[in-house]
Design a protein around this motif. Structure first.
Motif, PDB file in Angstrom:
ATOM      1  N   LYS A  80      60.407  25.632  10.191  1.00 32.95           N
ATOM      2  CA  LYS A  80      59.987  26.885  10.427  1.00 32.95           C
ATOM      3  C   LYS A  80      58.970  26.648  11.689  1.00 32.95           C
ATOM      4  O   LYS A  80      59.092  27.646  12.744  1.00 32.95           O
ATOM      5  CB  LYS A  80      59.077  27.464   9.226  1.00 32.95           C
ATOM      6  CG  LYS A  80      59.878  27.973   8.039  1.00 32.95           C
ATOM      7  CD  LYS A  80      60.616  29.089   8.321  1.00 32.95           C
ATOM      8  CE  LYS A  80      59.742  30.534   8.750  1.00 32.95           C
ATOM      9  NZ  LYS A  80      60.440  31.613   8.968  1.00 32.95           N
ATOM     10  N   GLU A  81      58.406  25.573  11.703  1.00 35.53           N
ATOM     11  CA  GLU A  81      57.482  25.569  13.056  1.00 35.53           C
ATOM     12  C   GLU A  81      58.251  25.336  14.186  1.00 35.53           C
ATOM     13  O   GLU A  81      57.863  25.595  15.408  1.00 35.53           O
ATOM     14  CB  GLU A  81      56.775  24.337  12.831  1.00 35.53           C
ATOM     15  CG  GLU A  81      55.534  24.684  11.698  1.00 35.53           C
ATOM     16  CD  GLU A  81      54.648  23.463  11.636  1.00 35.53           C
ATOM     17  OE1 GLU A  81      54.947  22.231  11.897  1.00 35.53           O
ATOM     18  OE2 GLU A  81      53.565  23.290  11.040  1.00 35.53           O
ATOM     19  N   ARG A  82      59.549  25.025  14.119  1.00 36.14           N
ATOM     20  CA  ARG A  82      60.222  24.747  15.230  1.00 36.14           C
ATOM     21  C   ARG A  82      61.238  25.909  15.593  1.00 36.14           C
ATOM     22  O   ARG A  82      62.255  26.096  16.463  1.00 36.14           O
ATOM     23  CB  ARG A  82      61.272  23.501  15.038  1.00 36.14           C
ATOM     24  CG  ARG A  82      60.341  22.407  14.975  1.00 36.14           C
ATOM     25  CD  ARG A  82      61.559  20.942  14.730  1.00 36.14           C
ATOM     26  NE  ARG A  82      60.680  19.856  14.682  1.00 36.14           N
ATOM     27  CZ  ARG A  82      60.911  18.581  14.734  1.00 36.14           C
ATOM     28  NH1 ARG A  82      62.290  18.341  14.450  1.00 36.14           N
ATOM     29  NH2 ARG A  82      60.145  17.424  14.606  1.00 36.14           N
ATOM     30  N   GLY A  83      61.039  26.875  14.592  1.00 26.64           N
ATOM     31  CA  GLY A  83      61.714  28.475  14.909  1.00 26.64           C
ATOM     32  C   GLY A  83      63.218  28.537  14.407  1.00 26.64           C
ATOM     33  O   GLY A  83      63.788  29.409  14.763  1.00 26.64           O
ATOM     34  N   TYR A  84      63.382  27.694  13.280  1.00 23.04           N
ATOM     35  CA  TYR A  84      64.901  27.976  12.553  1.00 23.04           C
ATOM     36  C   TYR A  84      64.741  28.751  11.658  1.00 23.04           C
ATOM     37  O   TYR A  84      63.627  28.991  10.788  1.00 23.04           O
ATOM     38  CB  TYR A  84      65.200  26.307  12.284  1.00 23.04           C
ATOM     39  CG  TYR A  84      65.447  25.394  13.141  1.00 23.04           C
ATOM     40  CD1 TYR A  84      66.773  25.489  13.713  1.00 23.04           C
ATOM     41  CD2 TYR A  84      64.720  24.411  13.408  1.00 23.04           C
ATOM     42  CE1 TYR A  84      67.233  24.512  14.879  1.00 23.04           C
ATOM     43  CE2 TYR A  84      64.980  23.431  14.473  1.00 23.04           C
ATOM     44  CZ  TYR A  84      66.260  23.659  15.280  1.00 23.04           C
ATOM     45  OH  TYR A  84      66.611  22.640  16.126  1.00 23.04           O
ATOM     46  N   GLU A  85      65.978  29.301  11.502  1.00 22.35           N
ATOM     47  CA  GLU A  85      66.019  30.425  10.281  1.00 22.35           C
ATOM     48  C   GLU A  85      66.053  29.461   8.838  1.00 22.35           C
ATOM     49  O   GLU A  85      67.321  28.778   8.925  1.00 22.35           O
ATOM     50  CB  GLU A  85      67.014  31.348  10.311  1.00 22.35           C
ATOM     51  CG  GLU A  85      67.287  32.216   9.323  1.00 22.35           C
ATOM     52  CD  GLU A  85      68.647  33.187   9.524  1.00 22.35           C
ATOM     53  OE1 GLU A  85      69.066  34.127   8.746  1.00 22.35           O
ATOM     54  OE2 GLU A  85      69.390  32.935  10.624  1.00 22.35           O
ATOM     55  N   VAL A  86      65.276  29.447   8.072  1.00 26.02           N
ATOM     56  CA  VAL A  86      65.355  28.733   6.876  1.00 26.02           C
ATOM     57  C   VAL A  86      65.217  29.327   5.534  1.00 26.02           C
ATOM     58  O   VAL A  86      64.471  30.235   5.564  1.00 26.02           O
ATOM     59  CB  VAL A  86      64.420  27.480   6.941  1.00 26.02           C
ATOM     60  CG1 VAL A  86      64.505  26.567   5.759  1.00 26.02           C
ATOM     61  CG2 VAL A  86      64.303  26.726   8.267  1.00 26.02           C
ATOM     62  N   THR A  87      65.973  29.041   4.511  1.00 25.06           N
ATOM     63  CA  THR A  87      65.764  29.470   3.246  1.00 25.06           C
ATOM     64  C   THR A  87      65.689  28.618   2.237  1.00 25.06           C
ATOM     65  O   THR A  87      66.439  27.305   2.290  1.00 25.06           O
ATOM     66  CB  THR A  87      67.243  30.194   2.543  1.00 25.06           C
ATOM     67  OG1 THR A  87      67.067  31.527   3.693  1.00 25.06           O
ATOM     68  CG2 THR A  87      66.958  31.007   1.202  1.00 25.06           C
TER      69      THR A  87
END
Length: 230
Positions: free
Chosen positions: A20-27
């Motif tokens: 998340k800190e690196r800007g990825y879309e995560v679930t």
């Protein structure tokens, strides 16, 4: 790039935070409701309460659009099932599985899991390669310890000192990555000269590293020269 993490333990939690800190879309999917609520409170992320081995749960998480599945639960069998479902049912490009028992690593790879991470194996490898030497140190190991990134300290008594890279006689299983000279990082070419107080970073394997270290600090590189002449 959409990533789905299954397992909200310490590994899953920290992986979610990092991505998340690196800007990825995560679930993230987690079967424990309280853990899900805590993670959802800590981060503005999609957190699903459910069983990651169930097709409907994976679909709710958007697995059809996911490029990477990371199964990091505390159970090897569950991680294997999740990755196989992702591969066979949804044709996910890349699957990553946490392996708790090192003996299962080969089986996971044989069954088509793209990448496996075994913390037990990593720690064991670091202990095995933690040489208490001033002359060299292990930076990291890869592929269950079969590949080693090492840093060699050069002094005026070493066979590599004051020699150009092109004049070094190295085995094919050794690659010279960089030279650290004070605060400067040098990406070596053939004419690059290795000086005293340099730190040379190489990639090699365990057996070759042992020979290189012996030759570098205990008598030059005569052995490699002789092996080349035969």
């Amino acid at each position: 790039m959409k990533t789905i993490i299954i397992g909200g333990g310490k590994i899953g939690y920290n992986l979610l935070r990092t991505l998340k800190e690196r800007g990825y879309e995560v679930t993230l999917i987690e079967r424990d409701k309280e853990i899900c609520m805590k993670i959802a409170e800590d981060y503005n992320a999609d957190v699903i309460w459910g069983d990651g081995t169930k097709l409907e749960v994976l679909k709710d998480a958007g697995i059809e659009d996911a490029e990477i599945i990371a199964a990091v639960t505390g159970t090897d069998e569950e991680n294997l099932v999740i990755c196989q479902i992702a591969k066979l049912s949804f044709h996910t490009k890349k699957t990553i599985a946490r392996v708790n028992n090192p003996k299962n690593t080969i089986m996971f790879k044989t069954l088509g899991i793209d990448n496996t991470v075994c913390s037990t194996e990593v720690i064991a490898g670091l202990i095995e390669y933690s040489f208490d030497k001033e002359d060299y140190r292990i930076i990291n190991t890869f592929e269950r310890g079969s590949m080693i990134l090492a840093e060699l300290s050069i002094n005026e008594h070493n066979s590599w000192c004051n020699r150009k890279v092109k004049d070094l006689v190295l085995p094919s299983e050794c690659v010279l990555v960089s030279i650290l000279r004070g605060e400067k990082v040098i990406y070596p070419r053939g004419d690059t000269c290795i000086l005293s107080d340099d730190k040379v970073v190489i990639i090699t394997n365990k057996s070759i590293l042992s020979i290189i270290v012996t030759e570098l600090y205990d008598g030059g590189n005569k052995r490699w020269t002789l092996s080349k002449m035969k």
